[in-house]
Structures are given as C-alpha cells and as structure tokens.
Design a protein around this motif. Structure first.
Motif, PDB file in Angstrom:
ATOM      1  N   GLY A   1      -0.599   3.708  -2.567  1.00 16.12           N
ATOM      2  CA  GLY A   1      -1.921   4.204  -2.173  1.00 16.12           C
ATOM      3  C   GLY A   1      -1.858   5.231  -1.064  1.00 16.12           C
TER       4      GLY A   1
ATOM      5  N   ALA B   1       0.793  -1.232   0.000  1.00 18.27           N
ATOM      6  CA  ALA B   1       0.000   0.000   0.000  1.00 18.27           C
ATOM      7  C   ALA B   1       0.824   1.280   0.000  1.00 18.27           C
ATOM      8  CB  ALA B   1      -0.993   0.000   1.157  1.00 18.27           C
TER       9      ALA B   1
ATOM     10  N   GLU C   1      -0.180   8.481  -2.443  1.00 20.92           N
ATOM     11  CA  GLU C   1      -1.101   9.216  -3.320  1.00 20.92           C
ATOM     12  C   GLU C   1      -2.189   9.907  -2.504  1.00 20.92           C
ATOM     13  OE1 GLU C   1      -2.120  10.900  -6.775  1.00 20.92           O
ATOM     14  OE2 GLU C   1      -0.405   9.564  -6.535  1.00 20.92           O
TER      15      GLU C   1
END
Length: 75
Positions: free
Chosen positions: A29, A26, A32
């Motif tokens: 993710g 992750a 971002e």
C-alpha cells in the motif's frame, strides 16, 4: 521495515505488554501510494521536466517495492 523500533521485547513481555513486528505490514500500500504520487507529479510537469531522475531514500521493504513498481512503469 515496520516493527517495534528498538523495543526490548523481553522487557515488554515481563511487564505484560504486547509488542511485535509486522515487517510486511502495508508495504504494498505504501509503495503503491508513493509511485502514484510521483506519477501525479510527473503528469503536471512540462515534458522537459519529466526527464528528471528520481531517487529512493532507503531500500528497506517499502523502498525496494517502490523501485520495483517504478521500474515496471518506466518512471
């Protein structure tokens, strides 16, 4: 990075427990989402406040990914 956080892997194995490390899990993710949150905050600020210098606490895998994205977007 994410991982077992000090878990004694050998003791876990002996106890029949599963433990492992997923250092890249992750990362993209989370990085971002962090950069998008900063962009959202900046968009709501008046122009003079947009010149505030931002910093990143911790340069693990997520922190480095945040810095890369922020530089690419010139934040």
């Amino acid at each position: 990075g994410s991982g077992p956080g000090g878990v004694d892997l050998e003791a876990a194995r002996r106890a029949g427990a599963m433990a492992g490390s997923a250092p890249d899990f992750a990362t993209d993710g989370f990085a971002e989402a962090t950069v998008r949150a900063v962009e959202s905050l900046l968009a709501r600020r008046p122009a003079p406040a947009r010149t505030i210098r931002w910093g990143v606490l911790g340069l693990g895998s997520i922190g480095r990914a945040v810095v890369e994205r922020a530089r690419a977007r010139t934040l």
